[in-house]
Design an enzyme around this catalytic site. Sequence first.
Site, PDB file in Angstrom:
ATOM      1  CB  THR A 364      -0.908  -0.346   1.177  1.00 49.29           C
ATOM      2  OG1 THR A 364      -1.724  -1.504   1.020  1.00 49.29           O
ATOM      3  CG2 THR A 364      -1.764   1.033   1.476  1.00 49.29           C
ATOM      4  CG  ASN A 384      -4.033  -6.607  -0.600  1.00 52.39           C
ATOM      5  OD1 ASN A 384      -3.758  -6.115   0.560  1.00 52.39           O
ATOM      6  ND2 ASN A 384      -4.413  -7.736  -0.474  1.00 52.39           N
ATOM      7  CB  SER A 435      -9.426  -1.453   4.131  1.00 57.19           C
ATOM      8  OG  SER A 435      -8.030  -0.600   4.176  1.00 57.19           O
TER       9      SER A 435
END
Length: 554
Positions: A364, A384, A435
């Site tokens: 990320t 990801n 997330s």
Amino acid sequence: MPVWMLLTALLLALPAYALSPVAARHGMVASSEPLASQAGVEILQAGGNAVDAAVAVGFVLAVTFPQAGNLGGGGFMLIRMANGDAVVVDYREQAPAAASRTMYQDAQGNLIPDATSAGARAAGIPGTAMGLALAEEKYGKLGLKRVMAPAIRLAREGFPVSYSLAQALHSERARLEKYDDSRRIFLHDGHLYEPGATFLQPELARTLAEIAQRGPRAFYRGVGTKAFEATMRKYNGLISRQDLKQYQAKLRPPLVGRFRGYDILSVPPPSSGGTMLIEMLNVLEPLDLGTPNSYASIHLIAETMRRAYADRATYLGDADFVSVPVAGLTSPRYAARLREAILQSSPDAPVRAGEPQAFESGATTHFSVVDAEGNAVANTYTLNGWFGCGVTVEGAGFLLNNEMDDFAAKPGQPNMFGLVQGEANAIAPHKRPLSSMTPTIVTRDGKVRLVLGSPGGGTIINIVLQVLLNVLIYKMDILQAVTSPRFHDQWMPDYLTLERVGFSSDTLENLQQAGYPLSFRDSLGDCEAIEIDPASGWRFGASDPRADGKAVGY
Ligand code: GLY
């Protein structure tokens, strides 16, 4: 050289006072890639505001930092305008309509190895083009064409490959070479890029130029959909033309917590980041945390982390699909109950999720931007894993995410970050995976004081927590706060992870004796942060020395 050796060399070579944040009077951009930070400042100097600059940085990272910068992923942008208006642009990916709860399990109900992380079936419907365009439309001044110009230029004319990009491409070779366009573009048809070589991306330049001309329609409804469909057919992916057409980035109110006189703004579900950050700050609020990275402080913070991550595993998911007790989890009264349990328990006592309902009322990247007016943006977005699922959309020049791994592909089984997650985060069509991204802005008396965030999968929330505590409690400057050694506890698996360098042997021994099973990592995260001095208004930028980013100001 491994990151920990570099950090040790740096720490030994320089007295602490020689490290200083980048100082600037007007505006500041801190990101994981110097060309992107520079492009953000170019936009600020051309009269753009923080949102214009952030959107420019987001598109540039898609070109110069393909490990994590993206068009084919998603994320969260937290915007706080100088007049106090604040909003979160949720452009998290979604599961395709054809996704199902057990799609990554075999006939015996076992998880199929790598199914959630490699190949086109691991990709969720991307949100980045829509999210960045929405932010620009609602809060920017210059318009998409102007703010996308630096990204288009860098894709069309090329840029010198950095040492870290060359290393990342070399190390991911096995994954990328399975897919034709990934091999052709990112592996240079087998003649791998060396540092200093020029990386040209004409297809990506065309895709970006289409978006700049015609807006996100070009990506979600136009020629982009043909490239998508062809790629999905070729590599057995699930994202359809209909999936792209229905995708919406969403504007959501930020979550707001209070900590020792500061307002903490962060992101709501489908990220767990803001909820968990505020839950942990609430628990720690009245505690004496002693000195940084001492046994006593690590114990209290790690116990807080364990409980928050146990709650994460049980309660967090896409709140548009499941009921998430956000108000309970962020309630100071709930935090008081957790604190009581922490003060009475020992590190080897088992931890389970609490009962917040009663209180209801793999790569990320993050960048932070502040402009001369005091508008601020904290943006975290992702593919990801490093280079996402490895598949490039054919002819369009960008990589796809493997965000489906952020779902609980089998509730109770760990994902690629070792995070155990529950029913609330089970896969469902068009649901957004949970997330940990935690873009955060801290204000005091109505003025922005800190803008920060980090990559790091499941470790992100704890990284943001520690940098915040370093500034707000331990009074470190922003670079010290970002540089200081980090630790991480995510409840399951049950060990405390510490960075290899920076903790004293006494502290490690005390932790072990207290019953913490320890594990070590070279480094945790890449925090990109900005602090504003309330008295002078000077901006101080800090790009994490664990990575190759840069803070640039003017
Ligand atoms: N893909 C990492 C996260 O969203 O937490």
